[in-house]
Motif scaffolding. Sequence first.
Motif, PDB file in Angstrom:
ATOM      1  N   GLU A 141      25.417 -42.591 -10.153  1.00 48.81           N
ATOM      2  CA  GLU A 141      25.408 -42.088  -8.702  1.00 48.81           C
ATOM      3  C   GLU A 141      25.071 -43.328  -7.959  1.00 48.81           C
ATOM      4  OE1 GLU A 141      22.653 -38.865  -8.835  1.00 48.81           O
ATOM      5  OE2 GLU A 141      24.000 -37.213  -9.424  1.00 48.81           O
ATOM      6  N   ALA A 142      24.239 -44.387  -8.568  1.00 49.72           N
ATOM      7  CA  ALA A 142      23.831 -45.629  -7.528  1.00 49.72           C
ATOM      8  C   ALA A 142      25.387 -46.224  -7.566  1.00 49.72           C
ATOM      9  CB  ALA A 142      22.930 -46.276  -8.113  1.00 49.72           C
ATOM     10  N   ALA A 143      26.244 -46.223  -8.341  1.00 44.65           N
ATOM     11  CA  ALA A 143      27.396 -47.190  -8.334  1.00 44.65           C
ATOM     12  C   ALA A 143      28.485 -46.615  -7.505  1.00 44.65           C
ATOM     13  CB  ALA A 143      28.086 -47.128  -9.958  1.00 44.65           C
ATOM     14  N   ARG A 144      29.221 -47.588  -6.891  1.00 43.68           N
ATOM     15  CA  ARG A 144      30.370 -47.228  -5.863  1.00 43.68           C
ATOM     16  C   ARG A 144      31.579 -47.304  -6.757  1.00 43.68           C
ATOM     17  NH1 ARG A 144      30.313 -51.894  -1.460  1.00 43.68           N
ATOM     18  NH2 ARG A 144      29.615 -53.099  -3.476  1.00 43.68           N
ATOM     19  N   ARG A 145      31.821 -47.976  -7.733  1.00 47.42           N
ATOM     20  CA  ARG A 145      32.809 -47.947  -8.524  1.00 47.42           C
ATOM     21  C   ARG A 145      32.942 -47.696  -9.796  1.00 47.42           C
ATOM     22  NH1 ARG A 145      32.324 -52.390  -5.247  1.00 47.42           N
ATOM     23  NH2 ARG A 145      31.765 -53.605  -7.183  1.00 47.42           N
ATOM     24  N   PRO A 146      32.603 -46.493 -10.372  1.00 40.54           N
ATOM     25  CA  PRO A 146      32.357 -46.176 -11.830  1.00 40.54           C
ATOM     26  C   PRO A 146      33.978 -46.050 -12.561  1.00 40.54           C
ATOM     27  CG  PRO A 146      31.739 -44.331 -10.650  1.00 40.54           C
ATOM     28  CD  PRO A 146      32.229 -45.177  -9.505  1.00 40.54           C
ATOM     29  N   VAL A 147      33.741 -46.147 -13.738  1.00 42.23           N
ATOM     30  CA  VAL A 147      34.926 -45.993 -14.787  1.00 42.23           C
ATOM     31  C   VAL A 147      34.598 -45.771 -15.902  1.00 42.23           C
ATOM     32  CG1 VAL A 147      35.221 -48.693 -15.152  1.00 42.23           C
ATOM     33  CG2 VAL A 147      37.153 -46.777 -15.111  1.00 42.23           C
ATOM     34  N   ILE A 148      35.285 -44.991 -16.720  1.00 42.24           N
ATOM     35  CA  ILE A 148      34.863 -44.558 -18.080  1.00 42.24           C
ATOM     36  C   ILE A 148      36.236 -45.457 -19.090  1.00 42.24           C
ATOM     37  CG2 ILE A 148      35.182 -42.902 -19.951  1.00 42.24           C
ATOM     38  CD1 ILE A 148      34.165 -40.933 -17.758  1.00 42.24           C
ATOM     39  N   ILE A 149      35.642 -45.921 -20.115  1.00 44.16           N
ATOM     40  CA  ILE A 149      36.650 -46.552 -20.982  1.00 44.16           C
ATOM     41  C   ILE A 149      36.519 -45.501 -22.321  1.00 44.16           C
ATOM     42  CG2 ILE A 149      37.232 -48.556 -22.325  1.00 44.16           C
ATOM     43  CD1 ILE A 149      36.257 -50.439 -20.355  1.00 44.16           C
ATOM     44  N   ALA A 150      37.489 -44.908 -22.689  1.00 44.88           N
ATOM     45  CA  ALA A 150      37.488 -43.900 -23.816  1.00 44.88           C
ATOM     46  C   ALA A 150      38.032 -44.610 -25.105  1.00 44.88           C
ATOM     47  CB  ALA A 150      38.535 -42.815 -23.509  1.00 44.88           C
ATOM     48  N   GLY A 151      37.246 -44.702 -26.179  1.00 43.59           N
ATOM     49  CA  GLY A 151      37.494 -45.337 -27.358  1.00 43.59           C
ATOM     50  C   GLY A 151      37.870 -44.411 -28.471  1.00 43.59           C
ATOM     51  N   ILE A 152      38.058 -44.842 -29.660  1.00 39.14           N
ATOM     52  CA  ILE A 152      38.861 -44.286 -30.758  1.00 39.14           C
ATOM     53  C   ILE A 152      37.850 -43.128 -31.279  1.00 39.14           C
ATOM     54  CG2 ILE A 152      38.101 -45.874 -32.478  1.00 39.14           C
ATOM     55  CD1 ILE A 152      41.336 -43.659 -32.210  1.00 39.14           C
ATOM     56  N   GLU A 153      36.426 -43.431 -31.236  1.00 38.09           N
ATOM     57  CA  GLU A 153      35.536 -42.430 -31.669  1.00 38.09           C
ATOM     58  C   GLU A 153      35.581 -41.111 -31.267  1.00 38.09           C
ATOM     59  OE1 GLU A 153      32.084 -44.550 -34.019  1.00 38.09           O
ATOM     60  OE2 GLU A 153      31.552 -43.879 -31.998  1.00 38.09           O
ATOM     61  N   LEU A 154      36.156 -40.900 -29.806  1.00 44.67           N
ATOM     62  CA  LEU A 154      36.461 -39.767 -29.239  1.00 44.67           C
ATOM     63  C   LEU A 154      37.415 -39.053 -30.039  1.00 44.67           C
ATOM     64  CD1 LEU A 154      36.556 -40.654 -25.631  1.00 44.67           C
ATOM     65  CD2 LEU A 154      34.411 -40.077 -26.788  1.00 44.67           C
ATOM     66  N   HIS A 155      38.386 -39.669 -30.771  1.00 44.30           N
ATOM     67  CA  HIS A 155      39.474 -38.828 -31.594  1.00 44.30           C
ATOM     68  C   HIS A 155      38.865 -38.779 -32.808  1.00 44.30           C
ATOM     69  CE1 HIS A 155      42.706 -38.869 -34.146  1.00 44.30           C
ATOM     70  NE2 HIS A 155      43.388 -37.920 -33.398  1.00 44.30           N
ATOM     71  N   ARG A 156      38.336 -39.590 -33.509  1.00 48.79           N
ATOM     72  CA  ARG A 156      37.881 -39.375 -34.791  1.00 48.79           C
ATOM     73  C   ARG A 156      36.764 -38.196 -34.984  1.00 48.79           C
ATOM     74  NH1 ARG A 156      41.441 -42.188 -35.679  1.00 48.79           N
ATOM     75  NH2 ARG A 156      41.238 -44.391 -36.321  1.00 48.79           N
ATOM     76  N   PHE A 157      35.932 -38.065 -33.886  1.00 50.20           N
ATOM     77  CA  PHE A 157      34.733 -36.894 -33.746  1.00 50.20           C
ATOM     78  C   PHE A 157      35.362 -35.597 -33.144  1.00 50.20           C
ATOM     79  CE2 PHE A 157      32.490 -40.770 -35.111  1.00 50.20           C
ATOM     80  CZ  PHE A 157      31.313 -40.315 -35.731  1.00 50.20           C
ATOM     81  N   PRO A 192      38.428 -41.377 -42.189  1.00 54.43           N
ATOM     82  CA  PRO A 192      37.820 -40.849 -43.264  1.00 54.43           C
ATOM     83  C   PRO A 192      38.740 -40.598 -44.374  1.00 54.43           C
ATOM     84  CG  PRO A 192      37.959 -39.107 -41.740  1.00 54.43           C
ATOM     85  CD  PRO A 192      38.517 -40.370 -41.060  1.00 54.43           C
ATOM     86  N   VAL A 193      38.986 -41.325 -45.179  1.00 53.99           N
ATOM     87  CA  VAL A 193      39.919 -41.268 -46.491  1.00 53.99           C
ATOM     88  C   VAL A 193      39.059 -41.131 -47.702  1.00 53.99           C
ATOM     89  CG1 VAL A 193      41.947 -41.920 -47.884  1.00 53.99           C
ATOM     90  CG2 VAL A 193      41.881 -42.425 -45.528  1.00 53.99           C
ATOM     91  N   VAL A 194      39.346 -40.019 -48.590  1.00 52.51           N
ATOM     92  CA  VAL A 194      38.705 -39.891 -49.901  1.00 52.51           C
ATOM     93  C   VAL A 194      39.493 -40.580 -51.110  1.00 52.51           C
ATOM     94  CG1 VAL A 194      37.858 -38.223 -51.578  1.00 52.51           C
ATOM     95  CG2 VAL A 194      37.748 -37.704 -49.144  1.00 52.51           C
ATOM     96  N   MET A 195      39.241 -41.641 -51.464  1.00 52.85           N
ATOM     97  CA  MET A 195      39.942 -42.578 -52.483  1.00 52.85           C
ATOM     98  C   MET A 195      39.307 -42.055 -53.777  1.00 52.85           C
ATOM     99  SD  MET A 195      41.552 -44.871 -53.959  1.00 52.85           S
ATOM    100  CE  MET A 195      41.360 -45.892 -55.397  1.00 52.85           C
ATOM    101  N   ILE A 196      40.317 -41.403 -54.654  1.00 54.62           N
ATOM    102  CA  ILE A 196      39.906 -40.802 -55.794  1.00 54.62           C
ATOM    103  C   ILE A 196      40.678 -41.784 -57.038  1.00 54.62           C
ATOM    104  CG2 ILE A 196      40.038 -38.756 -57.433  1.00 54.62           C
ATOM    105  CD1 ILE A 196      40.537 -36.914 -54.872  1.00 54.62           C
ATOM    106  N   SER A 197      39.933 -42.074 -57.842  1.00 59.37           N
ATOM    107  CA  SER A 197      40.453 -43.056 -58.966  1.00 59.37           C
ATOM    108  C   SER A 197      40.202 -42.558 -60.265  1.00 59.37           C
ATOM    109  CB  SER A 197      40.022 -44.618 -58.801  1.00 59.37           C
ATOM    110  OG  SER A 197      40.556 -45.317 -60.237  1.00 59.37           O
ATOM    111  N   GLY A 198      41.088 -42.299 -61.312  1.00 60.72           N
ATOM    112  CA  GLY A 198      40.708 -42.018 -62.623  1.00 60.72           C
ATOM    113  C   GLY A 198      40.116 -43.369 -63.155  1.00 60.72           C
ATOM    114  N   ALA A 199      39.691 -43.258 -64.568  1.00 62.17           N
ATOM    115  CA  ALA A 199      38.911 -44.305 -65.253  1.00 62.17           C
ATOM    116  C   ALA A 199      38.744 -44.160 -66.695  1.00 62.17           C
ATOM    117  CB  ALA A 199      37.368 -44.178 -64.431  1.00 62.17           C
ATOM    118  N   GLY A 212      42.101 -35.089 -39.846  1.00 63.67           N
ATOM    119  CA  GLY A 212      40.421 -34.909 -39.679  1.00 63.67           C
ATOM    120  C   GLY A 212      40.010 -35.771 -41.270  1.00 63.67           C
ATOM    121  N   MET A 213      40.743 -35.627 -42.280  1.00 63.16           N
ATOM    122  CA  MET A 213      40.350 -36.253 -43.386  1.00 63.16           C
ATOM    123  C   MET A 213      41.454 -36.401 -44.329  1.00 63.16           C
ATOM    124  SD  MET A 213      37.275 -35.377 -46.207  1.00 63.16           S
ATOM    125  CE  MET A 213      35.941 -35.399 -44.765  1.00 63.16           C
TER     126      MET A 213
END
Length: 368
Positions: free
Chosen positions: A230-246, A120-127, A92-93
């Motif tokens: 509901e008006a469609a005869r051939r609906p389909v879902i395409i699942a993307g990566i944000e479903l995992h990220r969130f 979501p990566v937290v990049m920590i750098s010294g300085a 998750g992070m």
Amino acid sequence: MAIVLGSSLDNGLVAAAARPQVQRSESVTSLSIGQYLIRRLSDYGIRHVFGLPGDYVLTFYSMLEHSPLDLVNCTREDCAGFAADAYARVNGMGAVCVTYGVGGLSVANSIAGAYAEKSPVVMISGAPGVGERASNPLLHHRVREWRTQLEVFEKICAASLEIVDPATAFRDIDYLLDTAHRLKRPVYVELPRDMVEVVPDQIRPYAHPPRCSDPEALAEAVKEAVARIEAARRPVIIAGIELHRFGLQADVVALAEAAGIPVAATMLAKSVVSEVHPLYIGLYEGALGRQEVTEFVEESDCVILLGTILTDIDLGIFTAKLDPTRSIFATSEDLRISHHHFHDVLLEDFIRALAAAKPAAARRPLPP
């Protein structure tokens, strides 16, 4: 003996030892800037920090070694960055900690990849210390200006800050971690070595930006989406990566099951929906994918793209044939139904409200 992630010195090749617990009962007013950063990383579920030590980060690195977090040493800074990216995708992070210049710039490729794929990566750098810069000395690892590295990461992170003011340090840390959490993109924390052990005399609190959907826009978007499904005869879902990220995998499955709509996934989102689910039809990759799946998706008269990042890879090197006028496109940044744009509608709210509406979708035979 089981191999587990252990301390930074053994890289996990010894049995697990007892680790100190985060002291949440301790008031933050007694914490140094470095200690506060460690506590907040833990609050976001980070248990391991990947990195490589160097002189500008040694003080904070030593603090990490004696903290409740497991510090995992890597052989190269870019490897540490990729490890933190992989950890973020699973956990998750994630977090990576390196030194200034030779360390930080080596991680640029890893962090850029995390930005491109919303990890979501937290990049920590010294300085170099703030006090060390007064006479503008030529210190090692410095490239051009003191801010050069910070400016590089401003281009490849959702937010980048240098922690130079104790009064705003805690607020800045909270802002960066909240940004990584909200946007699912990397952030950059530059921590000068003379600020790590500073205990601020005053603390300015961070105010989280409001995050909610406009109820009227949400209701109208769901109403239009239901009507199109509901008006469609051939609906389909395409699942993307944000479903995992969130963390919305269960919500999209609930929508598919409530409406009986088949689900395909993009290449980047492979396995975001169980590949043995009865409504899952496989990967959609345009002309590069399995012909049966490609034809099934492209013959659909209502394509519901949820959390998809429309890159060339996910679109089969731009061979995908998806008609935007017959599409519902919802991401964390945008919601479009055909040519209608809806603003201030959160992705999770839209998916859940659409599932709750239980649109009566037409059934169609799935591809073999």
